[in-house]
Design a protein around this motif. Sequence first.
Motif, PDB file in Angstrom:
ATOM      1  N   GLU A  29       4.066   3.838  43.000  1.00 33.07           N
ATOM      2  CA  GLU A  29       5.317   3.112  43.233  1.00 33.07           C
ATOM      3  C   GLU A  29       6.368   4.029  43.847  1.00 33.07           C
ATOM      4  O   GLU A  29       7.028   3.686  44.825  1.00 33.07           O
ATOM      5  CB  GLU A  29       5.814   2.505  41.918  1.00 33.07           C
ATOM      6  N   VAL A  30       6.487   5.224  43.267  1.00 35.16           N
ATOM      7  CA  VAL A  30       7.473   6.199  43.753  1.00 35.16           C
ATOM      8  C   VAL A  30       7.179   6.578  45.208  1.00 35.16           C
ATOM      9  O   VAL A  30       8.071   6.618  46.056  1.00 35.16           O
ATOM     10  CB  VAL A  30       7.440   7.461  42.854  1.00 35.16           C
ATOM     11  N   GLU A  31       5.894   6.805  45.479  1.00 31.16           N
ATOM     12  CA  GLU A  31       5.522   7.242  46.817  1.00 31.16           C
ATOM     13  C   GLU A  31       5.759   6.130  47.851  1.00 31.16           C
ATOM     14  O   GLU A  31       6.257   6.385  48.949  1.00 31.16           O
ATOM     15  CB  GLU A  31       4.052   7.677  46.825  1.00 31.16           C
ATOM     16  N   ILE A  32       5.386   4.905  47.496  1.00 30.02           N
ATOM     17  CA  ILE A  32       5.607   3.796  48.445  1.00 30.02           C
ATOM     18  C   ILE A  32       7.107   3.638  48.713  1.00 30.02           C
ATOM     19  O   ILE A  32       7.541   3.495  49.858  1.00 30.02           O
ATOM     20  CB  ILE A  32       4.994   2.479  47.919  1.00 30.02           C
ATOM     21  N   ARG A  33       7.910   3.700  47.650  1.00 26.33           N
ATOM     22  CA  ARG A  33       9.364   3.569  47.834  1.00 26.33           C
ATOM     23  C   ARG A  33       9.902   4.641  48.776  1.00 26.33           C
ATOM     24  O   ARG A  33      10.701   4.364  49.676  1.00 26.33           O
ATOM     25  CB  ARG A  33      10.085   3.675  46.487  1.00 26.33           C
ATOM     26  N   ALA A  34       9.443   5.884  48.552  1.00 27.31           N
ATOM     27  CA  ALA A  34       9.937   6.993  49.370  1.00 27.31           C
ATOM     28  C   ALA A  34       9.542   6.805  50.826  1.00 27.31           C
ATOM     29  O   ALA A  34      10.339   7.043  51.747  1.00 27.31           O
ATOM     30  CB  ALA A  34       9.389   8.315  48.831  1.00 27.31           C
ATOM     31  N   ARG A  35       8.319   6.362  51.046  1.00 27.74           N
ATOM     32  CA  ARG A  35       7.851   6.241  52.432  1.00 27.74           C
ATOM     33  C   ARG A  35       8.430   4.996  53.120  1.00 27.74           C
ATOM     34  O   ARG A  35       8.604   4.991  54.332  1.00 27.74           O
ATOM     35  CB  ARG A  35       6.332   6.294  52.475  1.00 27.74           C
ATOM     36  N   LEU A  36       8.715   3.951  52.353  1.00 30.84           N
ATOM     37  CA  LEU A  36       9.402   2.788  52.939  1.00 30.84           C
ATOM     38  C   LEU A  36      10.769   3.190  53.474  1.00 30.84           C
ATOM     39  O   LEU A  36      11.227   2.709  54.519  1.00 30.84           O
ATOM     40  CB  LEU A  36       9.572   1.680  51.897  1.00 30.84           C
ATOM     41  N   ALA A  37      11.407   4.100  52.741  1.00 28.75           N
ATOM     42  CA  ALA A  37      12.748   4.548  53.131  1.00 28.75           C
ATOM     43  C   ALA A  37      12.716   5.342  54.428  1.00 28.75           C
ATOM     44  O   ALA A  37      13.727   5.481  55.110  1.00 28.75           O
ATOM     45  CB  ALA A  37      13.352   5.389  52.010  1.00 28.75           C
ATOM     46  N   GLU A  38      11.518   5.858  54.779  1.00 27.76           N
ATOM     47  CA  GLU A  38      11.391   6.660  56.006  1.00 27.76           C
ATOM     48  C   GLU A  38      11.032   5.826  57.225  1.00 27.76           C
ATOM     49  O   GLU A  38      10.950   6.347  58.339  1.00 27.76           O
ATOM     50  CB  GLU A  38      10.313   7.737  55.807  1.00 27.76           C
ATOM     51  N   ILE A  39      10.755   4.539  57.052  1.00 28.42           N
ATOM     52  CA  ILE A  39      10.405   3.705  58.216  1.00 28.42           C
ATOM     53  C   ILE A  39      11.622   3.646  59.141  1.00 28.42           C
ATOM     54  O   ILE A  39      12.740   3.366  58.702  1.00 28.42           O
ATOM     55  CB  ILE A  39       9.950   2.295  57.774  1.00 28.42           C
ATOM     56  N   PRO A  40      11.408   3.941  60.454  1.00 29.84           N
ATOM     57  CA  PRO A  40      12.554   4.120  61.370  1.00 29.84           C
ATOM     58  C   PRO A  40      13.273   2.807  61.708  1.00 29.84           C
ATOM     59  O   PRO A  40      12.733   1.721  61.511  1.00 29.84           O
ATOM     60  CB  PRO A  40      11.907   4.708  62.626  1.00 29.84           C
ATOM     61  N   ALA A  41      14.464   2.963  62.245  1.00 26.44           N
ATOM     62  CA  ALA A  41      15.305   1.819  62.595  1.00 26.44           C
ATOM     63  C   ALA A  41      14.646   0.931  63.643  1.00 26.44           C
ATOM     64  O   ALA A  41      14.820  -0.286  63.643  1.00 26.44           O
ATOM     65  CB  ALA A  41      16.665   2.305  63.096  1.00 26.44           C
ATOM     66  N   LYS A  42      13.822   1.535  64.518  1.00 25.96           N
ATOM     67  CA  LYS A  42      13.169   0.720  65.556  1.00 25.96           C
ATOM     68  C   LYS A  42      12.176  -0.256  64.929  1.00 25.96           C
ATOM     69  O   LYS A  42      11.745  -1.219  65.561  1.00 25.96           O
ATOM     70  CB  LYS A  42      12.466   1.618  66.571  1.00 25.96           C
ATOM     71  N   ALA A  43      11.774  -0.025  63.679  1.00 25.44           N
ATOM     72  CA  ALA A  43      10.907  -0.940  62.944  1.00 25.44           C
ATOM     73  C   ALA A  43      11.711  -1.666  61.866  1.00 25.44           C
ATOM     74  O   ALA A  43      11.181  -2.047  60.824  1.00 25.44           O
ATOM     75  CB  ALA A  43       9.741  -0.187  62.317  1.00 25.44           C
ATOM     76  N   ASN A  44      12.998  -1.819  62.133  1.00 29.77           N
ATOM     77  CA  ASN A  44      13.895  -2.513  61.204  1.00 29.77           C
ATOM     78  C   ASN A  44      13.968  -1.810  59.850  1.00 29.77           C
ATOM     79  O   ASN A  44      14.184  -2.432  58.808  1.00 29.77           O
ATOM     80  CB  ASN A  44      13.470  -3.974  61.040  1.00 29.77           C
TER      81      ASN A  44
END
Lengths: 312, 309
Positions: free
Chosen positions: B29-44
């Motif tokens: 859960e922690v890892e998914i949350r952290a990596r979701l936060a890194e998805i760039p603005a060009k991918a909304n």
Amino acid sequence: MAVTPAQKRAAVDLAAITYTDEVNTATRARDIQAALAKIPAGANGPWTLAWGPGEVAGILAYVARAADKKTYGLAFRGTLGEISAHDFVYNWALNGDTFKQVPWLYPQGADVKVSTGMNRALAYAIMLTDPTTNRHLLDYVRGLIRASGTLRLLVTGHSLGGALAQLASQWLYNRLVEVDKNEEVYITPITFAAPTTGNQQFATLFETTFPTNYALVNTLDVIPRAWADLDGLQHLYPSPGQTVAEFGAGVAALLATFKDSLALAYKPVTRPPTDTFTGWMPQHPDKFEHTLSENHTIAIYKGHVVAETGIA
Amino acid sequence: MPITPAQKCASVDLAALTYSAETNTANREVEIRARLAEIPAKANGPWTMVWGPGEVEGIVAYIALCKDRTTYAMVLGGSAHQIKAHEFIYDWLLNREMFRQVPWRFPSGNAVKVSAGMHEALAYVCMLTDRTTQTGVLDYFRAVVAGNGSLHLLVTGHGLGGALSQLVAQWLRYQFVDLDEQPDINILPLTFGAPTIGNQQFAMLFERTFPTNYALVNTLDIVPMAWWNLDRIQRMYPRPSQSIAEFGVSIAGLLALYKDSLAAAYKPVIAPPPEMFSGWMPSQPNKFEHTMFENHAIATYKEHITLAM
């Protein structure tokens, strides 16, 4: 409040009716409806088909409404073909699903675990739909609560259908009471010849959730001894001719190998104590398989319920 | 309305996250949350997890919400670990669940059928709940629809998770549009390297329900060739050492034995046509398994999306 004689008597008929037209699915809904209409007044009959029958991957269930129009019954079928205890022992002893338990989701946490096979059966039960409205079971039951503000539901089944009735009761309680916060929901699990489905934590959870539940077991039936008491199963019928070893050396060896580990993993629901009766033991030595099949049939359970309740 | 580059870009990132902390589920859960936060603005991005992750029997799912809070994503993972194409063939060819198809119920009728194995996977999705709120998938989206009056949803996954995305998209749309008659439901399935899951009738139902859908297929990935085109798998990589027979005689034998019956039973979704690209072919002869694994990896799919942008 204890389970009433009328509830037991209705439940055994509802459970038996799940086996209607196992092969001929085209006439099933009609024939189930006809059988429900014959349930006696002493068992709150006649009943009428209200949802289903739904079937996915051999898991079949329907909901019926009692003559009082306030009580509903959810009934689950056992394995397709009213399985002989013989097939049951073979299939399950050789099936890895028994040996693997998975975390229980309703509610999550607290190390509650159930067998993989029964968890899969519940997943299919959740997925079931009514053949006309295509609505899931949970949505149908929620509609009943929306309409009347209350729900009185017997959940029943024979054999694997009984084991599934326990899981489905706990699932529905978690959804309707713990998550949806409905107050007037009364779920009563009533099982016949149900094997044990989970670990000690599951048994404790079930006993806590359903201080009123009812389980009927024939002491000469092998199925309810799975998987908590394979030791007792080994010695159920006398020699000659009827011991497990005489039935099949391979099965006897499997039982001997796995009985201790399975007895640790599976613990039966013991509160309130299971209601027991003694079924049919042949006067002359008979085949293990015959004694076993006769003692597991829903008919022998119904015979006991009719005699005990006095409701024909 | 065609799928946008931002939706594709987001989906491939979201699908990749189902493989987070596969063995150490406590950290998932922690890892998914952290990596979701890194998805760039060009991918909304950044995205936020709003439900899950849930897991039953190796089926992993989570729901995320994009930066501008207009679009949800239901993300599915179909195997407990980033399955190797090698294991995929072995497991599935020896699994009878592929040879059995069961009637589809969302809606029922018209002889629509899907593989028993994928159908079981959908049953597990129906069963999943969020650890904290105890909410199921359907109830979560019902609350969204009740609150917003609408639902804009991407449904995505890679490999078996992609196949499962098609079933989940069809199931959800049936609940909200057909049964509940909600007027403003927009569900878009996006799959990466997904195998075929149903018969011709299922493919047609899906195409009709989702005239806008997106499937990305690497022509050198064997997984999307299952189960309608095992013939092609047999000849996908050149000799020496990369043919299926060199990889495993018994697998080659099974493919030859079953390819015709499976090709008759399974038909791919072809409208709109899948987007194709050609992945990685080694310049020197390589092992079949390595070529296969590299071409199925979500990283290969992501690289294509990134280059195309």
